[in-house]
Design an enzyme around this catalytic site. Structure first.
Site, mmCIF file in Angstrom:
data_model
loop_
_atom_site.group_PDB
_atom_site.id
_atom_site.type_symbol
_atom_site.label_atom_id
_atom_site.label_comp_id
_atom_site.label_asym_id
_atom_site.label_seq_id
_atom_site.Cartn_x
_atom_site.Cartn_y
_atom_site.Cartn_z
ATOM 1 N N CYS A 211 0.856 -1.191 0.000
ATOM 2 C CA CYS A 211 0.000 0.000 0.000
ATOM 3 C C CYS A 211 0.892 1.240 0.000
ATOM 4 O O CYS A 211 2.027 1.203 0.457
ATOM 5 C CB CYS A 211 -0.944 0.120 1.192
ATOM 6 S SG CYS A 211 -2.136 -1.223 1.274
ATOM 7 N N LYS B 140 5.698 -3.906 -4.884
ATOM 8 C CA LYS B 140 7.158 -3.781 -4.855
ATOM 9 C C LYS B 140 7.718 -3.829 -3.439
ATOM 10 O O LYS B 140 8.774 -4.390 -3.206
ATOM 11 C CB LYS B 140 7.541 -2.456 -5.517
ATOM 12 C CG LYS B 140 9.021 -2.187 -5.557
ATOM 13 C CD LYS B 140 9.590 -2.559 -6.888
ATOM 14 C CE LYS B 140 11.088 -2.523 -6.922
ATOM 15 N NZ LYS B 140 11.626 -3.790 -7.450
HETATM 16 C C1 F6R Z 1 11.266 -10.553 -6.879
HETATM 17 C C2 F6R Z 1 11.219 -9.485 -5.898
HETATM 18 C C3 F6R Z 1 10.993 -9.842 -4.472
HETATM 19 C C4 F6R Z 1 11.912 -8.990 -3.564
HETATM 20 C C5 F6R Z 1 11.609 -9.265 -2.093
HETATM 21 C C6 F6R Z 1 12.498 -8.455 -1.171
HETATM 22 O O1 F6R Z 1 11.527 -10.068 -8.147
HETATM 23 O O2 F6R Z 1 11.328 -8.329 -6.223
HETATM 24 O O3 F6R Z 1 11.172 -11.198 -4.238
HETATM 25 O O4 F6R Z 1 13.232 -9.312 -3.859
HETATM 26 O O5 F6R Z 1 10.280 -8.945 -1.825
HETATM 27 O O6 F6R Z 1 12.383 -7.089 -1.386
HETATM 28 P P1 F6R Z 1 13.479 -6.071 -0.924
HETATM 29 O O7 F6R Z 1 14.687 -6.316 -1.751
HETATM 30 O O8 F6R Z 1 12.875 -4.722 -1.173
HETATM 31 O O9 F6R Z 1 13.745 -6.338 0.525
#
Ligand code: F6R
Length: 586
Positions: free
Chosen positions: A2, A581
C-alpha cells in the site's frame, strides 16, 4: 505494501496527489482513492490501477490525501478502498500496514453498537478514533489514545474536516517533504516525493506529525513531547523515476545494468576495509534477504565461503528457527532493495536485540533498514520501479563478488573487471541476433505449462532466481533445481518436449553436460545458456564472453525472457498480479 500520498497547502493538491499515487502505484494496485477538502471532505475511489487515469471527478482542494491499496483484509472492492470516512464525516483516514489486533478491537466496538461498512482492518482504526474524540475534534491526547491500542506495523494519515492532518508512523515508512513554496507532502517513499519537495524528513517510528495553519509540528507518541524536525536536502538524481523512451520500467531497468553494476562499487574503497576486518573477526556471518534478495544472499554466501567458512545464508522469513544461535560476536549482512521489507526488518530487529552487528546493503536511501544498520552500504543502482527486482538483484550479487575479491586480494582491481563486463554487456544487449534468439525462445516457452532450470555451484542461486523471475512476471510454472538433485527425484518430471534450461559456466560445465544429456535422453528440449554452444543443446543462448560474470549474465537472460513472455501473453511486466514492490506486511 500500500502507498500513501498527500499534499497539504497547494491549490492543485488533488492533481498532485493523483500524480504522486501514480509514482507509488508499484506498492499496490488493487484499488486507489483520494480525499480532498473543500468545505467538506469529498472522496473518489476506484478499483484497479491508477496508471491510466487522466482526470479526477473530484474538485480540487488545497489539502488532499490518497492511497493505493494492496488488499490484506477484505476483497478488492470500492467500499474496501481507502480513504475511509468517519460515520460523523469529521475525518477520513488511510493506512499502510496491518492492524494485527483488529479482530479483538472490532468485536469490542461491535458490542458497543458500531456498525462496520467494510471488511477492512482500517475501518477499525476509524471507529476507534471516532469513539476516542466523541464530541471533540482530534487532538494530541485523543489521537495518541487510539495509537496506544494499535498493534502491528501500521502507519496512518488522517485528514479532518477543519483542515488539519494527523500522521503517525508505526513500522511502514512515511516521509514528509517540503516544497519551495512551503507546501507539505507525505509519501510512503522518498523517490515519489522528490518530484514535489526540495527537502524531506523521514518520520521516526512512533512519531506523530500534526499539520494545521500551514505549519507542521512533530511529537513523540510515547510521552507526547514536542520533537524538533530537521529537514534534509533532496538528492533528485539518486531518485529519478522516469521511464524515458522505454515502454516499461522493467526493460529500462534491465538495460540499465550495463551502468548500474559499476555504481555499486562507488563506496567500496571507503567501506570494504572496515567491513573486511569485521568479517574476519566475527564468529558467524549471516547473509539475509527475502525473495530475490534471499537468492542474492545465497549467492554472496557462496562467494564469501571461498574465503572463510563461517558464512551462512539465511532467508529473512526463517530467522526464528535460528534465533537462539545469534550473539554479539556475530555479523549480519542484510540485503534489500526497498529497505522496508517487513520480514527482513523483523529479523534485523531481533538480531540487533541479540547484539549482532548489522551491515545493510540497501538501495533505497533513508529507508528503515538503512537507518537501523551499524554500517550502511548504499547499493546505489538508482530507483527500481518495476515490481520484479532486476538491477538491485544483480547489484547485490556483484557487491558480494567484489567483497569476496577484496577479502582475498585486499585490492580494488575488481572494479576494472566490472568495467570490462559492463562494456561487453552493453554490446550484448544491442546485439540483434542474440535479442532475436531470446524473443524466439520466449515464444517457444510461452506455449508451455512447465519449465525447469538447472544450475550448479555458483549458478544454483541463479537457477532459483531464474525460476522466480519466470513465475512472477510471465506466470509460467518454473522450478529451479541443482543439477545434482536430478537423479534423486527431479528427473521424474521430464517428459517429451519438457523445456529444461541449463545454466553453464566454466566450473560446472562437465557435470552440466551430463545432466543435460540425462534429461535429453528422456525427451527434454535442452535450452543451453552459456558462453559457447554444446552439442547437447537444442536451443542455445549465447552469453557475453566474461567468464567471472556468467552468473549475472544468466540472470539477465532470465529477465529478458520473462519480459518477452509477459508481452506475448499481454501481461503488464511492471505490475504482475497479486504483487507489490515493497512488502511491508508479514
Ligand atoms: C522478486 C522481488 C521480491 C523482492 C523481495 C524483497 O523479483 O522483487 O522477491 O526481492 O520482496 O524485497 P526487498 O529487496 O525490497 O527487501
Amino acid at each position: 505494501m500500500c502507498g500513501i500520498y498527500a499534499c497539504l497547502g497547494d491549490t492543485s493538491a488533488t492533481d498532485k496527489v493523483l500524480a504522486g499515487l501514480k509514482r507509488i502505484e508499484y506498492r499496490g494496485y488493487d484499488s486507489w482513492g483520494i480525499a480532498a477538502l473543500n468545505s467538506k471532505i469529498k472522496i473518489e475511489k476506484h478499483i484497479g490501477k491508477i496508471g491510466l487515469v487522466k482526470k479526477l471527478k473530484l474538485n480540487s482542494g488545497e489539502i488532499a490525501i490518497g492511497h493505493t491499496r494492496w488488499a490484506t483484509h477484505g476483497g478488492v472492492t470500492v467500499k474496501n478502498a481507502h480513504p475511509h470516512l468517519a460515520s460523523n464525516g469529521k475525518f477520513t483516514l488511510v493506512q499502510n500496514g496491518v492492524l494485527e489486533n483488529y479482530q479483538e478491537l472490532k468485536n469490542k466496538l461491535e458490542k458497543d453498537g458500531y456498525q462496520f461498512q467494510t471488511e477492512t482492518d482500517t475501518e477499525v482504526i476509524v471507529a476507534l478514533l471516532e469513539k476516542s474524540i466523541g464530541e471533540e475534534q482530534i487532538n494530541l491526547k485523543n489521537f495518541s489514545e487510539v495509537i496506544k491500542k494499535m498493534t502491528g506495523r501500521n502507519t496512518i494519515l488522517v485528514l479532518t474536516k477543519n483542515g488539519e492532518v494527523w500522521a503517525y508512523r508505526q513500522g511502514s515508512p512515511l516521509i514528509v517533504g517540503q516544497s519551495k513554496n512551503d507546501s507539505f507532502f507525505f509519501s510512503s517513499d522518498l523517490a515519489s516525493i522528490s518530484h514535489d519537495s526540495q527537502s524531506y524528513h523521514v518520520l521516526d517510528n512512533q512519531e506523530i506529525i500534526h499539520f494545521a495553519d500551514q505549519k507542521i509540528n512533530s511529537y513523540d507518541s510515547k510521552n507526547l513531547t514536542k520533537k524538533k524536525i530537521s529537514f534534509q536536502k533532496m538528492n533528485q538524481e539518486a531518485l529519478e523515476i522516469d521511464k524515458g523512451n522505454y515502454p516499461h520500467f522493467m526493460l529500462k531497468e534491465i538495460h540499465e545494468q550495463k551502468e548500474s553494476l559499476q555504481k555499486v562499487l562507488a563506496k567500496s574503497e571507503k567501506i570494504f576495509p572496515q567491513l573486511a576486518k569485521k568479517i574476519e573477526s566475527s564468529r558467524n556471518i549471516y547473509i539475509v534477504g527475502a525473495g530475490s534478495a534471499s537468492y542474492a544472499a545465497a549467492s554472496i554466501a557462496f562467494e564469501l565461503r571461498k574465503h572463510q567458512q563461517n558464512i551462512y545464508h539465511l532467508p529473512a522469513y526463517d530467522y526464528a528457527d535460528f534465533d537462539n544461535l545469534f550473539g554479539p560476536k556475530d555479523l549480519a549482512i542484510i540485503l534489500s532493495q526497498s529497505g522496508e521489507t517487513a520480514d527482513t526488518i523483523e529479523t534485523v530487529e531481533q538480531m540487533k536485540n541479540k547484539g549482532v552487528f548489522i551491515v545493510s546493503v540497501v538501495n533505497m536511501p533513508s529507508s528503515t533498514l538503512m537507518n537501523i544498520a551499524n554500517l550502511a552500504y548504499p547499493l546505489n543502482v538508482g530507483a527500481e520501479v518495476g515490481v520484479a527486482s532486476t538491477k538491485a538483484l544483480t547489484g547485490h550479487i556483484l557487491f558480494g563478488m567484489a567483497l569476496a575479491h577484496y577479502l582475498e586480494k585486499k585490492d580494488f582491481s575488481f572494479k576494472r573487471e566490472v568495467l570490462q563486463f559492463s562494456q561487453q554487456l552493453n554490446k550484448w544487449l544491442t546485439n540483434q541476433k542474440i535479442m532475436t534468439k531470446i524473443k524466439k525462445t520466449a515464444n517457444f516457452l510461452s506455449k508451455k505449462n512447465d519449465l525447469y532450470i538447472l544450475g550448479r555451484g555458483q549458478l544454483l542461486p541463479c537457477a532459483l532466481e531464474f525460476a522466480l523471475k519466470i513465475k512472477e512476471v510471465s506466470y509460467l510454472h518454473a522450478e529451479g533445481f541443482s543439477a545434482g538433485e536430478l537423479k534423486h527425484g527431479v528427473i521424474a518430471l521430464i517428459e517429451k518436449d519438457t523445456p529444461v534450461i541449463c545454466l553453464f559456466n566454466k566450473e560446472n560445465r562437465a557435470e552440466m553436460i551430463s545432466s543435460a544429456h540425462e534429461v535429453k535422453a528422456r525427451g527434454a528440449k535442452v535450452i543451453g545458456i552459456a558462453e559457447k554452444n554444446e552439442e547437447v543443446f537444442d536451443i542455445f543462448i549465447k552469453l557475453p564472453q566474461a567468464k567471472k560474470f556468467t552468473n549475472l549474465s544468466s540472470i539477465i537472460v532470465a529477465q529478458l525472457l520473462t519480459y518477452e513472455i509477459a508481452l506475448l501473453k499481454k501481461l503488464d511486466p511492471d505490475k504482475p498480479r497479486n504483487l507489490a514492490k515493497s512488502v511491508t506486511v508479514k
